[in-house]
Write a protein that holds these residues in place. Structure first.
Motif, short mmCIF file in Angstrom:
data_model
loop_
_atom_site.label_atom_id
_atom_site.label_comp_id
_atom_site.label_asym_id
_atom_site.label_seq_id
_atom_site.Cartn_x
_atom_site.Cartn_y
_atom_site.Cartn_z
N PHE A 137 0.87 -1.17 0.00
CA PHE A 137 0.00 0.00 0.00
C PHE A 137 0.91 1.22 0.00
CE2 PHE A 137 -2.72 3.22 2.10
CZ PHE A 137 -3.77 3.22 1.19
N ASP A 138 1.05 1.84 -1.16
CA ASP A 138 1.99 2.93 -1.37
C ASP A 138 1.24 4.26 -1.35
OD1 ASP A 138 4.15 4.49 -2.03
OD2 ASP A 138 4.18 3.92 -4.14
N ILE A 139 1.11 4.84 -0.16
CA ILE A 139 0.41 6.12 -0.03
C ILE A 139 1.03 7.14 -0.98
CG2 ILE A 139 -0.24 7.99 1.54
CD1 ILE A 139 0.10 6.00 3.85
N SER A 140 0.21 7.85 -1.71
CA SER A 140 0.71 8.80 -2.70
C SER A 140 1.38 10.00 -2.03
CB SER A 140 -0.42 9.29 -3.60
OG SER A 140 0.06 10.27 -4.51
N GLY A 141 2.71 9.95 -2.00
CA GLY A 141 3.45 11.08 -1.46
C GLY A 141 3.27 12.33 -2.30
N HIS A 142 3.05 12.15 -3.61
CA HIS A 142 2.83 13.30 -4.48
C HIS A 142 1.52 14.01 -4.12
CE1 HIS A 142 6.29 12.24 -6.70
NE2 HIS A 142 5.94 12.78 -7.85
N CYS A 143 0.44 13.24 -3.97
CA CYS A 143 -0.84 13.86 -3.61
C CYS A 143 -0.74 14.58 -2.28
CB CYS A 143 -1.94 12.80 -3.57
SG CYS A 143 -2.61 12.37 -5.18
N PHE A 144 -0.12 13.91 -1.31
CA PHE A 144 0.05 14.52 0.01
C PHE A 144 0.85 15.82 -0.09
CE2 PHE A 144 3.48 15.00 3.14
CZ PHE A 144 2.74 15.53 4.20
N LEU A 145 2.03 15.74 -0.71
CA LEU A 145 2.94 16.87 -0.71
C LEU A 145 2.42 18.03 -1.56
CD1 LEU A 145 5.56 17.77 0.50
CD2 LEU A 145 6.79 16.72 -1.40
N LEU A 146 1.87 17.72 -2.72
CA LEU A 146 1.36 18.79 -3.59
C LEU A 146 0.19 19.52 -2.93
CD1 LEU A 146 1.57 16.84 -6.96
CD2 LEU A 146 2.91 18.87 -6.36
N LEU A 147 -0.72 18.77 -2.33
CA LEU A 147 -1.86 19.40 -1.66
C LEU A 147 -1.39 20.18 -0.45
CD1 LEU A 147 -4.85 19.89 -1.53
CD2 LEU A 147 -5.14 17.70 -0.35
N TRP A 148 -0.46 19.64 0.31
CA TRP A 148 0.06 20.35 1.47
C TRP A 148 0.77 21.64 1.05
CZ3 TRP A 148 -0.32 21.68 6.15
CH2 TRP A 148 0.75 22.25 6.85
N ASN A 149 1.55 21.59 -0.02
CA ASN A 149 2.23 22.80 -0.52
C ASN A 149 1.23 23.90 -0.86
OD1 ASN A 149 4.85 21.80 -0.35
ND2 ASN A 149 4.82 20.97 -2.41
N ILE A 150 0.16 23.52 -1.55
CA ILE A 150 -0.85 24.51 -1.96
C ILE A 150 -1.54 25.11 -0.74
CG2 ILE A 150 -3.02 24.83 -3.20
CD1 ILE A 150 -2.12 22.55 -5.08
N LEU A 151 -1.98 24.26 0.19
CA LEU A 151 -2.70 24.76 1.36
C LEU A 151 -1.80 25.62 2.25
CD1 LEU A 151 -4.74 21.55 2.32
CD2 LEU A 151 -5.49 23.54 0.99
N PHE A 152 -0.55 25.21 2.42
CA PHE A 152 0.41 26.00 3.20
C PHE A 152 0.61 27.37 2.56
CE2 PHE A 152 4.75 27.48 3.84
CZ PHE A 152 4.87 27.44 5.22
N THR A 153 0.77 27.39 1.25
CA THR A 153 0.96 28.64 0.53
C THR A 153 -0.25 29.56 0.70
OG1 THR A 153 2.38 27.61 -1.13
CG2 THR A 153 1.32 29.68 -1.75
N LEU A 154 -1.44 29.03 0.48
CA LEU A 154 -2.65 29.85 0.56
C LEU A 154 -2.87 30.40 1.96
CD1 LEU A 154 -5.09 27.73 -1.64
CD2 LEU A 154 -3.85 29.80 -2.29
N GLU A 155 -2.63 29.58 2.98
CA GLU A 155 -2.83 30.05 4.35
C GLU A 155 -1.93 31.24 4.67
OE1 GLU A 155 -4.86 29.55 6.74
OE2 GLU A 155 -5.98 27.83 5.98
N ASN A 156 -0.72 31.22 4.16
CA ASN A 156 0.22 32.29 4.47
C ASN A 156 0.11 33.48 3.53
OD1 ASN A 156 2.28 31.43 6.72
ND2 ASN A 156 1.90 29.59 5.52
N ILE A 157 -0.18 33.23 2.26
CA ILE A 157 -0.21 34.32 1.29
C ILE A 157 -1.53 35.08 1.30
CG2 ILE A 157 -0.06 34.89 -1.17
CD1 ILE A 157 2.60 34.10 0.17
#
Length: 240
Positions: A137-157
């Protein structure tokens, strides 16, 4: 250009965009589970994946942190210890989320749920070295990281863009037109990064992993975002 980037980053709330991203990934994953797409983005060796996504947290943290520092420096009173502390806290929390999940937890889950085609090999390294497939079971690190990057950016910007609007309405002037121009250029770059993360999130939903692996990756990112920015919540950086 500045107005377009500002609208792109703040046209909806972070909560609304989080819901849209999750639904989009779920929809694309479910309805394209068995599709095979012959496109450039379907290859893991495409340039966006190799040079952008694999280093996406470094790109995001540097871009957002740099923007916050420049914006603070352009204020009349300059960068205060409170500004530096809050900016460091944001980057430290974001990095902790990346490290705990992407670097530590996901590989453990992959190893713990994996099974080799030949049972005598009980770990991924020995299984693949022997030429067999490691089913896991290979959790999608891309989905996790890309979504986290976007949400982190929006919260701060978004918070800074709202503060900018207040300054414009109150006709407040900042200190240093050069720094102000540089912060605008940084905002253009952040907008470009966010767009790339969105494109690659869709690409991941279409081309890689199972539906469950992608959904779980997104849920982990949403959990981290809700915990840090909705439950705790972490104080927003006030640069005025």
């Amino acid at each position: 250009m500045y107005g377009l980037c500002r609208s792109y980053l703040s046209c909806t709330t972070t909560s609304t965009r989080a819901a849209i991203y999750f639904i989009l990934v779920l929809f694309l994953s479910v309805f394209n589970e068995n599709e095979v797409w012959d496109t450039m983005l379907a290859s893991k060796s495409n340039y966006l994946n190799v040079y952008m996504v694999k280093w996406s947290w470094a790109w995001t943290s540097a871009a957002v942190g740099g923007y916050l520092l420049t914006r603070a420096s352009s204020r009349t009173n300059g960068v205060s210890l409170r500004h530096l502390t809050n900016i460091f806290l944001q980057i430290a929390l974001g990095t902790t989320v990346w490290y705990v999940f992407a670097v530590q937890l996901f590989p453990v889950v992959e190893e713990g749920t994996g099974v080799c085609k030949l049972s005598e090999f009980n770990n991924k390294r020995s299984c693949r070295k022997a030429g067999y497939n490691w089913t896991r079971f290979d959790i999608s690190g891309h989905c996790f990281l890309l979504l986290w990057n976007i949400l982190f950016t929006l919260e701060n910007i978004q918070h800074q863009l709202a503060a900018s609007r207040k300054e414009e309405n109150n006709e407040k002037k900042s200190n240093g037109s050069t720094l102000e121009t540089f912060s605008n250029i940084q905002l253009y770059f952040i907008s470009l990064l966010t767009m790339i993360w969105e494109i690659m999130l869709v690409s991941t939903a279409l081309h890689f992993h199972t539906t469950a692996e992608k959904v779980f990756g997104c849920l982990v990112a949403l959990f981290a975002w809700i915990l840090i920015y909705r439950i705790l919540p972490v104080p927003k950086i006030e640069i005025i």
